[in-house]
Scaffold this motif. Sequence first.
Motif, PDB file in Angstrom:
ATOM      1  N   ARG A 205      51.541  37.109  41.262  1.00  0.00           N
ATOM      2  CA  ARG A 205      52.408  35.985  40.871  1.00  0.00           C
ATOM      3  C   ARG A 205      51.681  35.083  39.872  1.00  0.00           C
ATOM      4  O   ARG A 205      52.259  34.642  38.874  1.00  0.00           O
ATOM      5  N   VAL A 206      50.412  34.801  40.162  1.00  0.00           N
ATOM      6  CA  VAL A 206      49.636  33.927  39.278  1.00  0.00           C
ATOM      7  C   VAL A 206      49.422  34.594  37.923  1.00  0.00           C
ATOM      8  O   VAL A 206      49.530  33.954  36.876  1.00  0.00           O
ATOM      9  N   ARG A 207      49.169  35.888  37.952  1.00  0.00           N
ATOM     10  CA  ARG A 207      48.969  36.640  36.706  1.00  0.00           C
ATOM     11  C   ARG A 207      50.197  36.531  35.803  1.00  0.00           C
ATOM     12  O   ARG A 207      50.076  36.333  34.584  1.00  0.00           O
ATOM     13  N   ILE A 260      51.526  50.890  36.843  1.00  0.00           N
ATOM     14  CA  ILE A 260      51.823  49.895  37.875  1.00  0.00           C
ATOM     15  C   ILE A 260      50.899  48.686  37.742  1.00  0.00           C
ATOM     16  O   ILE A 260      51.338  47.532  37.862  1.00  0.00           O
ATOM     17  N   ALA A 261      49.618  48.928  37.485  1.00  0.00           N
ATOM     18  CA  ALA A 261      48.671  47.821  37.318  1.00  0.00           C
ATOM     19  C   ALA A 261      49.025  46.976  36.101  1.00  0.00           C
ATOM     20  O   ALA A 261      48.997  45.739  36.154  1.00  0.00           O
ATOM     21  N   GLU A 262      49.375  47.643  35.001  1.00  0.00           N
ATOM     22  CA  GLU A 262      49.680  46.926  33.758  1.00  0.00           C
ATOM     23  C   GLU A 262      50.979  46.137  33.848  1.00  0.00           C
ATOM     24  O   GLU A 262      51.085  45.033  33.304  1.00  0.00           O
ATOM     25  N   GLY A 267      46.786  46.214  42.187  1.00  0.00           N
ATOM     26  CA  GLY A 267      45.551  46.955  42.035  1.00  0.00           C
ATOM     27  C   GLY A 267      45.730  48.413  42.409  1.00  0.00           C
ATOM     28  O   GLY A 267      46.426  48.731  43.382  1.00  0.00           O
ATOM     29  N   PRO A 268      45.119  49.346  41.688  1.00  0.00           N
ATOM     30  CA  PRO A 268      45.278  50.776  41.974  1.00  0.00           C
ATOM     31  C   PRO A 268      44.692  51.153  43.328  1.00  0.00           C
ATOM     32  O   PRO A 268      43.612  50.692  43.702  1.00  0.00           O
ATOM     33  N   ALA A 281      40.053  43.226  35.081  1.00  0.00           N
ATOM     34  CA  ALA A 281      39.586  41.899  35.478  1.00  0.00           C
ATOM     35  C   ALA A 281      40.687  41.069  36.118  1.00  0.00           C
ATOM     36  O   ALA A 281      40.408  40.066  36.779  1.00  0.00           O
ATOM     37  N   ASP A 282      41.913  41.515  35.942  1.00  0.00           N
ATOM     38  CA  ASP A 282      43.080  40.717  36.323  1.00  0.00           C
ATOM     39  C   ASP A 282      43.747  41.179  37.608  1.00  0.00           C
ATOM     40  O   ASP A 282      44.665  40.533  38.090  1.00  0.00           O
ATOM     41  N   VAL A 283      43.306  42.323  38.162  1.00  0.00           N
ATOM     42  CA  VAL A 283      43.932  42.881  39.363  1.00  0.00           C
ATOM     43  C   VAL A 283      42.851  43.228  40.389  1.00  0.00           C
ATOM     44  O   VAL A 283      41.661  43.143  40.102  1.00  0.00           O
TER      45      VAL A 283
END
Length: 318
Positions: A205-207, A260-262, A267-268, A281-283
């Motif tokens: 959500r923050v991302r 899915i990550a993008e 996270g995978p 760095a974002d997940v």
Amino acid sequence: MYVAGFGGATETAFREKIIPPFEAKSGIKIVYVPGNSTDTLAKLQAQRAKPEISVALIDDGPMTTAVEFGLCATLEDGPNSNNVYRSARRVSKSAIGLGYGATGLVYNTEVFKKNGWAEPTSWKDLEDKRYAGKIVIPPIGNGFGLLALVMQARLNGGDESAIDPGFAAMKRISPNVLAWEPSPGKMAELLQTGEAALGVWGNGRVRALVAQGAPVKFVYPKEGALVILTEVCAVQGAPQPKQAQDFVQYLLSPEVQTIIAETQGWGPVNQETKLPPAIAADVVFGPEKVNSLIKPSYTAINPKRADWTSRWNREIER
């Protein structure tokens, strides 16, 4: 073949990027059925005698109920499921993780800078009086609010089976809370404008909010962030059982895990997935970050949820 999953950005990614290659390879037409986890669980229960949905994406809490009710078929071993982190697997092998999310703290960087406040680092920061009237937390009916309660219990001598310390901590936090906000849109607005300076939310959500230019940042608290695991299962007794198993394996492939990550910020779960540095760095990515997540016990939580909700309404959101 009917596949049930979340709406919004998830539905868009599945329709545009994930489903078409599988259809082309398998020759089967997939119909995507959007809905949240409780909606999908209700559909599976209603169709139990004659299932229509063959594959279901559901968050870990409701998925525990689906597994306990025997709604999920045993997942067959495959090249991709065998590479999934242990923390994303169930002992029953009837459902498996699809993507990791983390529940932690979120703060408005501009408000903190303006007030000369250091970055929050701990779940205990929610009790700090300097944030009086500046905190936003989802209610217990929301997964993030539920996990905030569980974490407060764990930090104060309790756990999912002894929740009293969590309620006591929430009573101490309550005077600081501007809103127990159920709407993701309203949560985003309060944090983006700075009306709320600090909150409890998910990294995904923050991302998404950061991508819109909001001055917010996600924090993994030093005591640990709680995992929200999106899971997938082939439905017991549903049509196209082989294709359903194939589709689950396809979703666990490094290629789809990257998509899915993008697109979702999940996270995978497949350890073989390689991500560009900016996405990584974002997940939740890599064994160190995955192993740091705290996994709640939904077998302990689910039977008590109705009682906790009634108590929350009486004692916290009065």
